[in-house]
Each structure stands twice: as structure tokens, then as C-alpha cells.
Design an enzyme around this catalytic site. Structure first.
Site, PDB file in Angstrom:
ATOM      1  N   GLU A   1      -3.792 118.209  -2.816  1.00 38.50           N
ATOM      2  CA  GLU A   1      -2.729 118.440  -1.832  1.00 38.50           C
ATOM      3  C   GLU A   1      -2.590 119.911  -1.451  1.00 38.50           C
ATOM      4  OE1 GLU A   1      -1.291 116.243  -0.195  1.00 38.50           O
ATOM      5  OE2 GLU A   1      -1.428 114.393  -1.341  1.00 38.50           O
TER       6      GLU A   1
ATOM      7  N   ASP B   1      -9.134 111.748  -6.188  1.00 38.67           N
ATOM      8  CA  ASP B   1      -8.143 112.791  -6.500  1.00 38.67           C
ATOM      9  C   ASP B   1      -6.974 112.177  -7.262  1.00 38.67           C
ATOM     10  OD1 ASP B   1      -7.393 111.280  -4.303  1.00 38.67           O
ATOM     11  OD2 ASP B   1      -7.300 112.956  -2.918  1.00 38.67           O
TER      12      ASP B   1
END
Length: 379
Positions: free
Chosen positions: A129, A69
Site C-alpha cells: 500500500e 501481498d
């Protein structure tokens, strides 16, 4: 070799220019440019700003997806690093810069020694997130019909010895969601509260309901945390007509997690109806639990042991969430941890920084897993 890739320099570059979830334009451009320098032809804008690289082996075989990520957090960095964030109020406080640098190091290795058989997919994912990026990548045309045999991802873990590999079959990281409950009545003068409809009693009932939710599911490890509550406005002359309650729900069991959410809606609607209120329930940043297959967890253990790395087996899942769970819900695989240091600053703290020392560990473990499935790399 001239112009050899340096993952540390790349990570520091990413660390200096962090971008929030769904705004990772520069980060994605930097990753794609590096992949092109390696000679790959990355697919871009996959489920947002996601990037996907397909590396084909010479012979037929399985398909393995490795994921990293690359979004940052709305936190002001505190520290004196030479490569501190240049973007006010935004920083890589979770180590996604390191996750990405490690996977780029794997890409650098694979350009020289591609898989002997099968296919390796490198997925660089945005918006972790907020719990959005993985699902959007999985639902993109590039992956929606993919047949993937193995999925692997790692997260750095402060509190564990550096280079220690942290594993757990079954749930590795919990499901979670934020919930905002709005109760609407009728505002009135504080001298005539009977002319309004106060949400005060229902608000306390909602708060009690939230805290008691996990008790109905004793077979799962569940948690509800109240994070905010507001009744009316700070005005002595006004009887309130609106209330807000916010909380975070967590569980290590996806079925329990979905049942808790449904149960909460039913009870909130009942409380609101009794008080003559209207109600709005909104979910924010939803994550399902990251479920590891036993088979793939053992692959991680085998790879770690082949590299002489210590392995720690969790007895309970991590309470935080990781949206790689969306990949793992579709295809079998494992999320594992790599220790950042027992006394390393914690994730999401303003003094956190990904430890460069574990970049070679992450690369070596990923490449060992690729070697096991595809017969190409030994380290």
C-alpha cells in the site's frame, strides 16, 4: 485427506488481525508457520517482513515467481462479519488477505505435486500500500541476482463479474505518487504584510501548475488530483509565511510520469525564486506503472480459457497503482485481475471484504500457469 488446508479459514484469520504496511509481524509469522506445516523452509525477513519459498523441480527449466501481498489499510471496518478486524482503525480493505490465502492454496498444491522442471518461487510481499515492499524484496540478497523468466500476480476487482479474468498487455495499472510542496516565506503582522514574505501568490501558481501538468503530455493518459492546500493559520492578525500544497500524480506511461515529476520541480523552484521563498518538495508512496508483457498476458488468457473462465480485455489501464510493477520492471510477466462481483463493495471502502468464492479461481489459474511453464499441475 486429514488436516487438509482450508484457505477460507486462513483468510478469515488474516482478516481478523490486519497489520499496516511495515508492521506485518504477526501476519508474516502466520504465513511462515503455515508454509512450514506444508513442509517448506521459507526464507523470512526478505526486504522487510517478506517471505520467499523456493520449490525446485526435478529437471532444469524456467523460473516462475508468483506474488501475493499481505499488508492492510488504516481504515475502520464497518460491518457485522463474524471475522471483522480486531484491530481498531485497521482493516483488510483491499483484499490482500485473499491474495495471500490464494497463494497459500497454491503452496498446498505444490507440496503434493512439485514442478516437473525448473523452479517456482512464491513471494509473499509486505508494504504494498505504501509502494515500498516490492522494491525492497527485489533488492534483497534473495532476489537481487535472480534470473526469473515469468512473474504473475493478481488483484481482485470489484465491478467485474465474479471469476472473470481481466487482462491488458502493456500498462495494466498506472504509475502514481503523492507530492507535498512546502513554501516558506516570512510571517508578519496582518497590519504590516509588507514586512513579511507571503507565499500566497506562489501557492496559487503551484496549484495552477499542478492542474496543467498533464496537458504537456498529450500522448499519455495522465492525471493530477489536488488533495490538500493550506495557507498560513486561521488567525486574522497574522499575514502567512508558509503554505502547503499536496497532490497525487498519475500516468499510464513511466517515461511521462518521470518527466512530469521533473517538470513540476523546475516550475515550483521558479515560482518560489520569483517570490523570494524557499521550497521543499517531498514525494510519498511512489509507484511506477505495472507493465505487462504481451507474451505473458497471452499465457494468462490461455490458462483462463483452459479453465472455462471468461476473459475481459481492458481498453485502458486501471488508474490505481500496484507495486508488483517493481517485479515486472525487472522480469517479464503479467498482473491480471479476477472479478469480485459487479456490485461488490469497492476497494478501500470500510464495508469491503474479499469474496471467498474466487479463492478457488485464483488457485486454479495460478496452478494452470505453473503447469504451462513447468509441466506439473493441471488444476
Amino acid at each position: 485427506m486429514a488436516n487438509e488446508f482450508d484457505p477460507v479459514t486462513l483468510r478469515h484469520t488474516l482478516h481478523q488481525t490486519p497489520e499496516l504496511s511495515n508492521h506485518e509481524v504477526l501476519t508474516a509469522r502466520t504465513i511462515a508457520a503455515q508454509l512450514r506445516q506444508f513442509g517448506f523452509h521459507p526464507a523470512t525477513d526478505v526486504g522487510g517482513h517478506g517471505i520467499l519459498v523456493t520449490i525446485q523441480g526435478a529437471a532444469p527449466g524456467p523460473t516462475t515467481l508468483l506474488r501475493a501481498d499481505f499488508d492492510a489499510l488504516p481504515i475502520e471496518e464497518r460491518g457485522s462479519l463474524a471475522y471483522c478486524s480486531q484491530h481498531s482503525g485497521v482493516m483488510h480493505a483491499c483484499g490482500h488477505d485473499g491474495h495471500t490465502a490464494a497463494l497459500l492454496a497454491v503452496a498446498a498444491e505444490l507440496r503434493h505435486t512439485p514442478p516437473a522442471r525448473g523452479t517456482v518461487l512464491l513471494a509473499f510481499q509486505p508494504a504494498e500500500e505504501t509502494g515500498e515492499g516490492a522494491a525492497r524484496m527485489c533488492e534483497s540478497p534473495a532476489l537481487t541476482n535472480a534470473q526469473i523468466d515469468n512473474v504473475y500476480a493478481f488483484h481482485n476487482l470489484p465491478g467485474f463479474s465474479q471469476h472473470q479474468i481481466v487482462v491488458r498487455p502493456g500498462t495494466f495499472a498506472c504509475a502514481s505518487t503523492g507530492v507535498a510542496i512546502e513554501l516558506y516565506g516570512k510571517t508578519s503582522h496582518a497590519a504590516y504584510p509588507e514586512r513579511g514574505i507571503s507565499p500566497a501568490s506562489a501557492m496559487t501558481g503551484v496549484m495552477h501548475t499542478l492542474t496543467q501538468l498533464p496537458d504537456a503530455y498529450p500522448d499519455a493518459n495522465s492525471l493530477v488530483t489536488l488533495v490538500h492546500a493550506q495557507l498560513g493559520e486561521p488567525a486574522y492578525g497574522v499575514a502567512p509565511g508558509q503554505a502547503t500544497v499536496m497532490a497525487t500524480l498519475r500516468s499510464d506511461d513511466n517515461a511521462c510520469f518521470h518527466a512530469m515529476k521533473a517538470d513540476l520541480i523546475d516550475k515550483v523552484n521558479t515560482l518560489a525564486a520569483r517570490a523570494g521563498l524557499t521550497v521543499s518538495v517531498c514525494w510519498h508512496e511512489p509507484f511506477i506503472a505495472a507493465e505487462n508483457s504481451t507474451h505473458h498476458t497471452q499465457h494468462v488468457v490461455n490458462a483462463a480459457q483452459s479453465l472455462g473462465l471468461a476473459v475481459h480485455r481492458l481498453t485502458e489501464p486501471m488508474r490505481w497503482s500496484e507495486d508488483v510493477a517493481e517485479f515486472l520492471a525487472r522480469w517479464p510477466g503479467a498482473l491480471f485481475g479476477i472479478g469480485s462481483g459487479e456490485h461488490h463493495p469497492q476497494l478501500h471502502n470500510p464495508d469491503y471484504d474479499f469474496p471467498d468464492a474466487i479463492l478457488p479461481t485464483a488457485k486454479a489459474l495460478f496452478t494452470a500457469l505453473v503447469a504451462e511453464h513447468h509441466g506439473c499441475i493441471t488444476g
